[in-house]
Design a protein around this motif. Structure first.
Motif, PDB file in Angstrom:
ATOM      1  N   UNK A 174      31.189  50.613   2.070  1.00 40.22           N
ATOM      2  CA  UNK A 174      32.557  50.362   1.614  1.00 40.22           C
ATOM      3  C   UNK A 174      33.645  50.787   2.599  1.00 40.22           C
ATOM      4  N   UNK A 175      33.318  51.513   3.646  1.00 37.01           N
ATOM      5  CA  UNK A 175      34.347  52.000   4.573  1.00 37.01           C
ATOM      6  C   UNK A 175      35.037  50.871   5.324  1.00 37.01           C
ATOM      7  N   UNK A 176      36.348  51.009   5.493  1.00 33.70           N
ATOM      8  CA  UNK A 176      37.158  50.117   6.324  1.00 33.70           C
ATOM      9  C   UNK A 176      38.109  50.967   7.152  1.00 33.70           C
ATOM     10  N   UNK A 177      38.408  50.529   8.373  1.00 35.58           N
ATOM     11  CA  UNK A 177      39.482  51.114   9.171  1.00 35.58           C
ATOM     12  C   UNK A 177      40.705  50.220   9.064  1.00 35.58           C
ATOM     13  N   UNK A 178      41.889  50.822   9.058  1.00 36.71           N
ATOM     14  CA  UNK A 178      43.091  50.004   8.952  1.00 36.71           C
ATOM     15  C   UNK A 178      44.342  50.819   9.183  1.00 36.71           C
ATOM     16  N   UNK A 179      45.505  50.140   9.259  1.00 34.22           N
ATOM     17  CA  UNK A 179      46.771  50.805   9.572  1.00 34.22           C
ATOM     18  C   UNK A 179      47.683  50.990   8.367  1.00 34.22           C
ATOM     19  N   UNK A 180      48.586  51.948   8.502  1.00 33.82           N
ATOM     20  CA  UNK A 180      49.744  52.100   7.626  1.00 33.82           C
ATOM     21  C   UNK A 180      50.985  52.057   8.508  1.00 33.82           C
ATOM     22  N   UNK A 181      52.058  51.494   7.996  1.00 29.95           N
ATOM     23  CA  UNK A 181      53.315  51.408   8.734  1.00 29.95           C
ATOM     24  C   UNK A 181      54.455  51.279   7.741  1.00 29.95           C
ATOM     25  N   UNK A 182      55.682  51.383   8.238  1.00 32.42           N
ATOM     26  CA  UNK A 182      56.821  51.292   7.323  1.00 32.42           C
ATOM     27  C   UNK A 182      57.122  49.862   6.909  1.00 32.42           C
ATOM     28  N   UNK A 183      56.595  48.884   7.647  1.00 28.03           N
ATOM     29  CA  UNK A 183      56.870  47.497   7.282  1.00 28.03           C
ATOM     30  C   UNK A 183      55.704  46.620   7.705  1.00 28.03           C
ATOM     31  N   UNK A 184      55.693  45.412   7.171  1.00 25.69           N
ATOM     32  CA  UNK A 184      54.616  44.468   7.469  1.00 25.69           C
ATOM     33  C   UNK A 184      54.655  44.054   8.933  1.00 25.69           C
ATOM     34  N   UNK A 185      55.858  43.936   9.488  1.00 30.18           N
ATOM     35  CA  UNK A 185      55.961  43.471  10.879  1.00 30.18           C
ATOM     36  C   UNK A 185      55.187  44.373  11.835  1.00 30.18           C
TER      37      UNK A 185
END
Length: 403
Positions: A174-185
């Motif tokens: 089930x593990x995934x790597x991914x980002x967080x940011x203040x906006x979609x752009x």
């Protein structure tokens, strides 16, 4: 194993939220002139970074995963790594609790930021970095994104651009790597650099949206926010239809805790490994599962996959709440929902875990109500289309700040 985990350093004087697990004197610089030059990022303390400690926010010894392919790739693309962020201990939780005392909410110190990528979300919400690397096994990017008012993206499982090699696992299923940011752009900019493919904003006119909003599973504020978001989509020409999905934790939980117990098997042989009591009890529960019980969970997973495949034969994207309530108080174990009180962990994971269990790309964005959010889910491999729809939302002014 890394051996006995070194003591946690004291919290930094400029880090009252306890978001940072390690911050060197100067960032790791990115290669000059790359497409991500000028951007900074934080790294969840599950990613292996040469020369930086890896504790997974626990006092227990943990395996060494080696160097993160993704961190190295981002540095090569020009982004600079500022440091490592705290997480819910070994990523086995949704609030941000860990051996250092836990991370607190960026706007309200009495509340939790969500987890397990707690420090990642806080570092973004406070503007300390442009984006953060998190991981998502059952909601660990999306839940803190919602409760901290930022954007989070969980790509398709095993997406070639978002490698989990060199990341300490919780559950390899089930593990995934991914980002967080203040906006979609910003999320899209990072994704484009990693893939080499342009993502264009997409119009919502004619998009078939399956609305999954289990009325009794959410707080009134969340229910109203999701309905308002749905109405916004309809105003842009989307076709929204309610759908029903079952709770999938009977498949998710045995798979995750059994695999987590295998990851941490060496530490579990110690009389006192150093895990917090809940973490230790859950790992021991996972170790005690019989192979037949885990195999049965995988069978249920395939049945749920068929159910979601059926949804995506009729719809282009699924819209759902990301969290059941606004951010809970620190130490709060239960939440009050429309169908009564429920353990916080179950209330949150039953909304997010299905899409990690099945490896579906999911974009979590803020809603109009502060610190709640919605998630948009697409079929496997439709990451670019999903992000394009996210850009369409933003360009139309529908992705609002959560703060």
């Amino acid at each position: 194993m890394t051996g006995s985990a070194p003591p946690f350093p004291p919290a930094l004087p400029d880090d009252p939220q306890r978001a940072w697990a390690y911050r060197p004197a100067s960032p790791l610089p990115g290669v000059p002139g790359g497409p991500l030059s000028g951007l900074t990022f934080s790294v969840k303390d599950l990613y292996g970074v040469p020369g930086w400690p890896l504790r997974a926010s626990t006092r227990a010894p943990v395996p060494d995963p080696g160097e993160s392919v993704l961190v190295r790739r981002l540095l090569d693309l020009g982004a600079a790594a500022v440091g490592k962020t705290h997480l819910h201990e070994i990523a086995l939780g949704i609030t941000g609790l860990n051996g250092s005392g836990g991370t607190v909410h960026p706007a309200d110190p009495e509340r939790v930021p969500g987890g397990s990528s707690s420090g990642a979300a806080v570092s973004v919400a406070l503007g300390q970095v442009d984006f953060a690397l998190g991981t998502d096994t059952g909601g660990s990017i999306r839940i803190p994104a919602a409760w901290c008012g930022v954007t989070g993206f969980k790509p398709t499982k095993r997406h070639p651009a978002w490698s989990t090699e060199g990341v300490l696992p919780l559950s390899w299923t089930c593990d995934h790597a991914g980002p967080l940011a203040r906006d979609v752009r910003t999320v899209v900019r990072v994704h484009e650099a990693l893939t080499g493919q342009r993502v264009s904003a997409r119009d919502w006119a004619g998009v078939r949206v399956a609305l999954w909003l289990p009325d009794s599973w959410v707080h009134d504020a969340v229910h109203a926010a999701v309905r308002a978001f749905s109405t916004d989509l309809e105003g842009q020409g989307a076709q929204v239809t309610r759908v029903e999905l079952p709770e999938m934790l009977d498949a998710y939980t045995p798979i995750v805790i059994s695999e987590a117990a295998q990851v941490h098997a060496e530490a579990l042989r110690l009389e006192d490994p150093g895990f917090l009591p809940f973490t230790l009890a859950t790992l021991r529960q996972g170790a005690a599962l019989e192979p037949a019980e885990v195999q049965a969970a995988f069978g249920r997973r395939e049945a749920y996959r068929a159910r979601l495949d059926g949804v995506f034969t009729a719809f282009d994207v699924l819209l759902a709440p990301t969290v059941p309530t606004p951010p809970p108080l620190a130490g709060q174990d239960e939440v009050e929902l429309r169908d009564g009180r429920l353990p916080l962990r179950r209330a949150a994971l039953r909304l997010t875990a299905p899409f990690s269990l099945l490896g579906l790309p999911t974009l979590a964005v803020p809603a109009a109500t502060p610190f709640v959010g919605v998630q948009l889910v697409a079929p496997q491999g439709h990451d670019d289309r999903l992000l394009g729809l996210g850009l369409g939302l933003q360009s139309a002014g529908d992705v609002r700040s959560g703060s």
